[in-house]
Scaffold this motif. Structure first.
Motif, PDB file in Angstrom:
ATOM      1  N   ARG A 122       0.843  -1.189   0.000  1.00  0.00           N
ATOM      2  CA  ARG A 122       0.000   0.000   0.000  1.00  0.00           C
ATOM      3  C   ARG A 122       0.878   1.237   0.000  1.00  0.00           C
ATOM      4  NH1 ARG A 122      -1.471  -1.637   5.889  1.00  0.00           N
ATOM      5  NH2 ARG A 122      -0.399  -0.130   7.206  1.00  0.00           N
ATOM      6  N   ASN A 123       0.281   2.373  -0.402  1.00  0.00           N
ATOM      7  CA  ASN A 123       1.016   3.632  -0.508  1.00  0.00           C
ATOM      8  C   ASN A 123       0.762   4.583   0.645  1.00  0.00           C
ATOM      9  OD1 ASN A 123      -0.030   3.071  -3.704  1.00  0.00           O
ATOM     10  ND2 ASN A 123       2.174   3.191  -3.334  1.00  0.00           N
ATOM     11  N   GLY A 124      -0.098   4.181   1.583  1.00  0.00           N
ATOM     12  CA  GLY A 124      -0.389   5.059   2.710  1.00  0.00           C
ATOM     13  C   GLY A 124      -1.757   4.779   3.281  1.00  0.00           C
ATOM     14  N   ASN A 125      -2.345   5.782   3.931  1.00  0.00           N
ATOM     15  CA  ASN A 125      -3.689   5.613   4.465  1.00  0.00           C
ATOM     16  C   ASN A 125      -4.504   6.889   4.332  1.00  0.00           C
ATOM     17  OD1 ASN A 125      -3.390   7.274   6.905  1.00  0.00           O
ATOM     18  ND2 ASN A 125      -2.079   5.651   7.686  1.00  0.00           N
ATOM     19  N   ILE A 126      -5.807   6.728   4.424  1.00  0.00           N
ATOM     20  CA  ILE A 126      -6.750   7.844   4.386  1.00  0.00           C
ATOM     21  C   ILE A 126      -7.398   7.945   5.758  1.00  0.00           C
ATOM     22  CG2 ILE A 126      -8.429   6.282   3.316  1.00  0.00           C
ATOM     23  CD1 ILE A 126      -9.866   8.665   2.169  1.00  0.00           C
ATOM     24  N   GLY A 127      -7.395   9.168   6.338  1.00  0.00           N
ATOM     25  CA  GLY A 127      -7.872   9.360   7.700  1.00  0.00           C
ATOM     26  C   GLY A 127      -9.165  10.145   7.784  1.00  0.00           C
ATOM     27  N   SER A 128      -9.537  10.492   9.007  1.00  0.00           N
ATOM     28  CA  SER A 128     -10.857  11.059   9.256  1.00  0.00           C
ATOM     29  C   SER A 128     -11.001  12.512   8.812  1.00  0.00           C
ATOM     30  CB  SER A 128     -11.198  10.949  10.742  1.00  0.00           C
ATOM     31  OG  SER A 128     -10.284  11.689  11.521  1.00  0.00           O
ATOM     32  N   ASP A 129      -9.900  13.222   8.572  1.00  0.00           N
ATOM     33  CA  ASP A 129     -10.052  14.603   8.115  1.00  0.00           C
ATOM     34  C   ASP A 129     -10.595  14.661   6.684  1.00  0.00           C
ATOM     35  OD1 ASP A 129     -10.016  17.308   8.603  1.00  0.00           O
ATOM     36  OD2 ASP A 129      -7.969  17.604   7.892  1.00  0.00           O
ATOM     37  N   ILE A 130     -10.487  13.561   5.955  1.00  0.00           N
ATOM     38  CA  ILE A 130     -11.176  13.421   4.666  1.00  0.00           C
ATOM     39  C   ILE A 130     -12.530  12.766   4.872  1.00  0.00           C
ATOM     40  CG2 ILE A 130     -11.165  12.143   2.484  1.00  0.00           C
ATOM     41  CD1 ILE A 130      -8.207  12.688   2.243  1.00  0.00           C
ATOM     42  N   LEU A 131     -12.560  11.663   5.616  1.00  0.00           N
ATOM     43  CA  LEU A 131     -13.791  10.896   5.770  1.00  0.00           C
ATOM     44  C   LEU A 131     -14.909  11.704   6.427  1.00  0.00           C
ATOM     45  CD1 LEU A 131     -12.226   7.511   6.944  1.00  0.00           C
ATOM     46  CD2 LEU A 131     -13.083   8.064   4.657  1.00  0.00           C
ATOM     47  N   LYS A 132     -14.564  12.613   7.354  1.00  0.00           N
ATOM     48  CA  LYS A 132     -15.602  13.350   8.081  1.00  0.00           C
ATOM     49  C   LYS A 132     -16.382  14.306   7.189  1.00  0.00           C
ATOM     50  CE  LYS A 132     -12.842  17.331   9.634  1.00  0.00           C
ATOM     51  NZ  LYS A 132     -12.222  18.002  10.798  1.00  0.00           N
ATOM     52  N   ARG A 133     -15.936  14.503   5.961  1.00  0.00           N
ATOM     53  CA  ARG A 133     -16.644  15.366   5.015  1.00  0.00           C
ATOM     54  C   ARG A 133     -17.753  14.622   4.272  1.00  0.00           C
ATOM     55  NH1 ARG A 133     -12.862  19.836   4.413  1.00  0.00           N
ATOM     56  NH2 ARG A 133     -11.257  19.389   5.960  1.00  0.00           N
ATOM     57  N   PHE A 134     -17.960  13.376   4.667  1.00  0.00           N
ATOM     58  CA  PHE A 134     -18.973  12.527   4.038  1.00  0.00           C
ATOM     59  C   PHE A 134     -19.742  11.755   5.110  1.00  0.00           C
ATOM     60  CE2 PHE A 134     -15.342  12.869   1.194  1.00  0.00           C
ATOM     61  CZ  PHE A 134     -15.911  13.134  -0.050  1.00  0.00           C
ATOM     62  N   THR A 135     -20.910  11.239   4.710  1.00  0.00           N
ATOM     63  CA  THR A 135     -21.464  10.087   5.401  1.00  0.00           C
ATOM     64  C   THR A 135     -20.871   8.879   4.703  1.00  0.00           C
ATOM     65  OG1 THR A 135     -23.521  11.156   6.075  1.00  0.00           O
ATOM     66  CG2 THR A 135     -23.551   8.766   5.871  1.00  0.00           C
ATOM     67  N   VAL A 136     -20.253   7.995   5.471  1.00  0.00           N
ATOM     68  CA  VAL A 136     -19.496   6.872   4.909  1.00  0.00           C
ATOM     69  C   VAL A 136     -20.203   5.566   5.252  1.00  0.00           C
ATOM     70  CG1 VAL A 136     -17.251   5.742   4.800  1.00  0.00           C
ATOM     71  CG2 VAL A 136     -17.378   8.197   5.283  1.00  0.00           C
ATOM     72  N   ILE A 137     -20.421   4.750   4.228  1.00  0.00           N
ATOM     73  CA  ILE A 137     -21.057   3.443   4.417  1.00  0.00           C
ATOM     74  C   ILE A 137     -20.087   2.368   3.959  1.00  0.00           C
ATOM     75  CG2 ILE A 137     -22.999   1.955   3.797  1.00  0.00           C
ATOM     76  CD1 ILE A 137     -24.464   4.737   3.135  1.00  0.00           C
ATOM     77  N   PHE A 138     -19.710   1.501   4.881  1.00  0.00           N
ATOM     78  CA  PHE A 138     -18.853   0.364   4.558  1.00  0.00           C
ATOM     79  C   PHE A 138     -19.741  -0.867   4.379  1.00  0.00           C
ATOM     80  CE2 PHE A 138     -15.972   3.110   7.099  1.00  0.00           C
ATOM     81  CZ  PHE A 138     -15.023   3.346   6.117  1.00  0.00           C
ATOM     82  N   ASP A 139     -19.963  -1.249   3.148  1.00  0.00           N
ATOM     83  CA  ASP A 139     -20.754  -2.439   2.839  1.00  0.00           C
ATOM     84  C   ASP A 139     -19.778  -3.600   2.687  1.00  0.00           C
ATOM     85  OD1 ASP A 139     -22.447  -4.378   1.956  1.00  0.00           O
ATOM     86  OD2 ASP A 139     -23.287  -3.240   0.279  1.00  0.00           O
ATOM     87  N   TYR A 140     -19.331  -4.131   3.815  1.00  0.00           N
ATOM     88  CA  TYR A 140     -18.320  -5.185   3.792  1.00  0.00           C
ATOM     89  C   TYR A 140     -18.784  -6.454   3.068  1.00  0.00           C
ATOM     90  CZ  TYR A 140     -15.722  -2.363   7.163  1.00  0.00           C
ATOM     91  OH  TYR A 140     -15.039  -1.346   7.786  1.00  0.00           O
ATOM     92  N   PRO A 141     -20.058  -6.889   3.247  1.00  0.00           N
ATOM     93  CA  PRO A 141     -20.474  -8.118   2.556  1.00  0.00           C
ATOM     94  C   PRO A 141     -20.329  -8.039   1.039  1.00  0.00           C
ATOM     95  CG  PRO A 141     -22.057  -7.519   4.252  1.00  0.00           C
ATOM     96  CD  PRO A 141     -21.113  -6.369   4.124  1.00  0.00           C
ATOM     97  N   HIS A 142     -20.486  -6.844   0.476  1.00  0.00           N
ATOM     98  CA  HIS A 142     -20.396  -6.681  -0.972  1.00  0.00           C
ATOM     99  C   HIS A 142     -19.112  -5.961  -1.389  1.00  0.00           C
ATOM    100  CE1 HIS A 142     -24.781  -7.017  -0.035  1.00  0.00           C
ATOM    101  NE2 HIS A 142     -24.705  -7.897  -1.027  1.00  0.00           N
ATOM    102  N   GLU A 143     -18.210  -5.795  -0.431  1.00  0.00           N
ATOM    103  CA  GLU A 143     -16.890  -5.209  -0.676  1.00  0.00           C
ATOM    104  C   GLU A 143     -16.988  -3.889  -1.450  1.00  0.00           C
ATOM    105  OE1 GLU A 143     -14.112  -8.002  -2.241  1.00  0.00           O
ATOM    106  OE2 GLU A 143     -14.309  -9.361  -0.515  1.00  0.00           O
ATOM    107  N   ARG A 144     -17.708  -2.955  -0.854  1.00  0.00           N
ATOM    108  CA  ARG A 144     -17.857  -1.636  -1.463  1.00  0.00           C
ATOM    109  C   ARG A 144     -17.988  -0.577  -0.374  1.00  0.00           C
ATOM    110  NH1 ARG A 144     -24.086  -1.134  -3.722  1.00  0.00           N
ATOM    111  NH2 ARG A 144     -25.125  -1.655  -1.747  1.00  0.00           N
ATOM    112  N   MET A 145     -17.680   0.649  -0.744  1.00  0.00           N
ATOM    113  CA  MET A 145     -17.836   1.808   0.143  1.00  0.00           C
ATOM    114  C   MET A 145     -18.704   2.834  -0.577  1.00  0.00           C
ATOM    115  SD  MET A 145     -14.895   4.313   1.808  1.00  0.00           S
ATOM    116  CE  MET A 145     -14.270   4.892   0.213  1.00  0.00           C
ATOM    117  N   ILE A 146     -19.594   3.465   0.169  1.00  0.00           N
ATOM    118  CA  ILE A 146     -20.480   4.483  -0.391  1.00  0.00           C
ATOM    119  C   ILE A 146     -20.209   5.795   0.333  1.00  0.00           C
ATOM    120  CG2 ILE A 146     -22.876   5.160  -0.812  1.00  0.00           C
ATOM    121  CD1 ILE A 146     -23.526   2.088  -0.494  1.00  0.00           C
ATOM    122  N   LEU A 147     -20.024   6.874  -0.424  1.00  0.00           N
ATOM    123  CA  LEU A 147     -19.790   8.199   0.141  1.00  0.00           C
ATOM    124  C   LEU A 147     -20.898   9.152  -0.256  1.00  0.00           C
ATOM    125  CD1 LEU A 147     -15.948   8.797  -0.491  1.00  0.00           C
ATOM    126  CD2 LEU A 147     -17.062   7.889   1.559  1.00  0.00           C
TER     127      LEU A 147
END
Length: 260
Positions: free
Chosen positions: A135-160
Motif C-alpha cells: 500500500r502507498n499510505g492511508n486515508i484518515g478522518s479529516d477526509i472521511l468526516k466530510r462525508f457520510t461513509v457506508i462500509f458495505d463489507y459483505p459486498h466489498e464496497r464503500m459508499i460516500l
C-alpha cells in the motif's frame, strides 16, 4: 455488518449483512479491497508539481489526519518544497515522526478535495507497515468526516455521500502541540508533545501539562473531537489556556498559525 458512519450527527449504525441496502441519493460507490481484514481503496493524488498518481490506501477511521503517503512505496511520490517536521502520532510500533506538506488535490471518483495537508512518515516509523501490505499510505478522518461513509463489507464496497463539511478548508494542528487521553472514557487531556518553532513552543507549553480550561470552557466538558476542531478552527484566532503543571495553575495565550 454494513456500517454507516454519519459524521454530522455523530452516529454509527450497523445493518445486518443480509438486508437489501438502499442506495442513498447523491451516493457514489467505490470498490473495497479486503485484505487480512483491512479495507483498502484506490484513489488519486495530484502533487505540487502537477503529477497525478494512483495510490492504494488503507482506510483508517481512527487517524485524525487527512492522508498519509509512504514515500518508499513509489518513486514518483515526492515531498512538497515546503514541509515542516512533525510528530505524527503513536502506532503499535511506537512514535511516528515525519514531515507534513500540502498536495494539490485528492480525488476519489467524482469527488476532488483540494489543497490538503499530507503526512510523510519517516521510513523507520513505518517499517512494519511497509512489510505488511502493498500500500502507498492511508486515508484518515479529516477526509472521511466530510462525508457520510457506508462500509458495505459483505459486498466489498464503500459508499460516500458529501455533507456540509465537504467544502471546508483543510487546516493542520495550528497550535503546535499534541495531546493524549490517559484515562479512557474521560475528558482528561495531557500535552504529550510540543513541536519546535510553533505557537505552543513560543507560549511555553511543556509535555506533561494538563489542560484545565480553554477560552473559558472547562475541558471536562469538551470531547476530543471538539477540542481538535477548536485548535484547527482558523488562523489568527487567539486561544487562552489554563494548565496544571506540577500542582500549579499556569495561564498561557497563543495565536493559531498555519505553518504549511
Amino acid at each position: 455488518f454494513i456500517v454507516k458512519i454519519n459524521y454530522s450527527s455523530k452516529t454509527l449504525t450497523l445493518y445486518r449483512p443480509d438486508i437489501k441496502f438502499k442506495m442513498p441519493k447523491k451516493g457514489e460507490v467505490y470498490p473495497l479491497q479486503i485484505e487480512n481484514t483491512k479495507a483498502y481503496v484506490e484513489a488519486g493524488v495530484r502533487q505540487f508539481n502537477g503529477d497525478s498518481i494512483k495510490v492504494k490506501l488503507v482506510i483508517d477511521t481512527g487517524a485524525s489526519h487527512s492522508i498519509s503517503l509512504y514515500l518508499p512505496t513509489d518513486a514518483r511520490l515526492q515531498l512538497p518544497p515546503k514541509v515542516m517536521e512533525a510528530y505524527l502520532g503513536r502506532g503499535l510500533s511506537g512514535d511516528i515522526n515525519g514531515k507534513i506538506g500540502r498536495i494539490n488535490s485528492f480525488s476519489l471518483g467524482r469527488y476532488e478535495l483540494r489543497d490538503l495537508p499530507a503526512s510523510y512518515p519517516d521510513e523507520e516509523s513505518i517499517k512494519a507497515a511497509l512489510n505488511l501490505a502493498n500500500r502507498n499510505g492511508n486515508i484518515g478522518s479529516d477526509i472521511l468526516k466530510r462525508f457520510t461513509v457506508i462500509f458495505d463489507y459483505p459486498h466489498e464496497r464503500m459508499i460516500l455521500v458529501p455533507n456540509s463539511k465537504y467544502s471546508e478548508p483543510f487546516y493542520y494542528n495550528m497550535t503546535g502541540f499534541e495531546i493524549s487521553t490517559p484515562l479512557p472514557g474521560a475528558n482528561f487531556y495531557i500535552v504529550s508533545h510540543v513541536i519546535d518553532d510553533s505557537p505552543a513552543k513560543a507560549s511555553g507549553l511543556l509535555p506533561g501539562d494538563q489542560l484545565i480550561n480553554i477560552n473559558g470552557r472547562d475541558c471536562t466538558e469538551l470531547a476530543l473531537d471538539e477540542l481538535l476542531e477548536l485548535f484547527d478552527s482558523k488562523p489568527g484566532r487567539k486561544v487562552r489556556l489554563k494548565l496544571k503543571r506540577d500542582s500549579k495553575l499556569v495561564n498561557v495565550e497563543m495565536v493559531l498559525q498555519s505553518r504549511i
